[in-house]
Design an enzyme around this catalytic site. Sequence first.
Site, short mmCIF file in Angstrom:
data_model
loop_
_atom_site.label_atom_id
_atom_site.label_comp_id
_atom_site.label_asym_id
_atom_site.label_seq_id
_atom_site.Cartn_x
_atom_site.Cartn_y
_atom_site.Cartn_z
N ASN A 1 -4.08 5.79 1.45
CA ASN A 1 -3.53 4.79 1.48
C ASN A 1 -4.52 3.75 1.61
O ASN A 1 -5.57 3.41 2.55
CB ASN A 1 -2.60 4.76 2.85
N MET B 1 0.99 -1.16 -0.14
CA MET B 1 0.06 -0.04 -0.01
C MET B 1 0.97 1.30 -0.02
O MET B 1 1.74 1.47 -0.70
CB MET B 1 -1.14 -0.05 1.14
N CYS B 2 0.84 2.30 1.19
CA CYS B 2 1.41 3.38 0.90
C CYS B 2 1.60 3.83 2.32
O CYS B 2 1.16 3.23 3.39
CB CYS B 2 0.74 4.47 0.18
N ARG B 3 2.24 4.94 2.44
CA ARG B 3 2.44 5.62 3.79
C ARG B 3 2.50 7.31 3.62
O ARG B 3 2.97 7.65 2.52
CB ARG B 3 4.09 5.35 4.56
#
Length: 276
Positions: free
Chosen positions: A112, A1-3
């Site tokens: 996210n 995913m992401c931060r």
Amino acid sequence: MCRWLAYSGSPVPLDDLLYKPANSLVMQGKHARMGVETTNGDGFGVGWYGATPIPGVFHSTEPVWHDRNLRELAEHASASRVFAHIRATTGTAVQQTNCHPFRHGRWLWMHNGALSDFLKVKRDLAMAVEPGLYPEIEGSTDSELFFYLALTFGLEQDPRAAVSEAVGFIEDTGRRHGIEHPIQMTVATTDGDTTWAFRYSSEGKSRSLFHSTDVATLRAQYPENPLLHGLSDESRLVVSEPLGDLRGAWVEVPDAMCVVVHEGEEELHPFAPSSS
């Protein structure tokens, strides 16, 4: 995913947010502690507010730890409201137009998570975007389309209600296509004055989200920490995962909640999808 991180408060060098913390966003690019993936190397972006109401944005497809231009920018630029995001793609292309934060007028948005089986629902979701907004969509991500659905449902007038309607529409659309859990999200959006951050997932197991505690309290607890003395009492951070290990510095945002940050105050509100 992401931060990602969302900062508001006294002007702070970007370096203090992106590089200096023990678990900085740049560090999370290679060694995220709480993400689905350890590595988030599919590009990054920074958005900030300066002398004009329209925020600046800087996007790159480089891994965040490898970009010399970001290093240079971070050492020389300061801002009082900053959005920063590192990307781990869920399937769409690695290109600048797919890097967060996304911008519309004075608004920024970053996400996210994912819209499950995005290709199954992409057409139906895109057709719901207000026609005047649709030409502004530049990339191919579910996150940017989510942003434009929220704008369609009135983000600029009532962010909490608009995100609720957008999520409700995404869930209804997904379930019509047989998708059990249509959305996983932490989202941050701002108009340059207030930040709204949301934690929610259709399955009730949402990605991590935290907000910082009161700076004055932390300053009293950690008088030898120089970074804390450079921040105003109104300074606040909302983050995917804590930037350091100071005890008491971070509070987890409960699942299915929205945190609103305005002038150094946080308010937490229950969040649930609604049908438009």
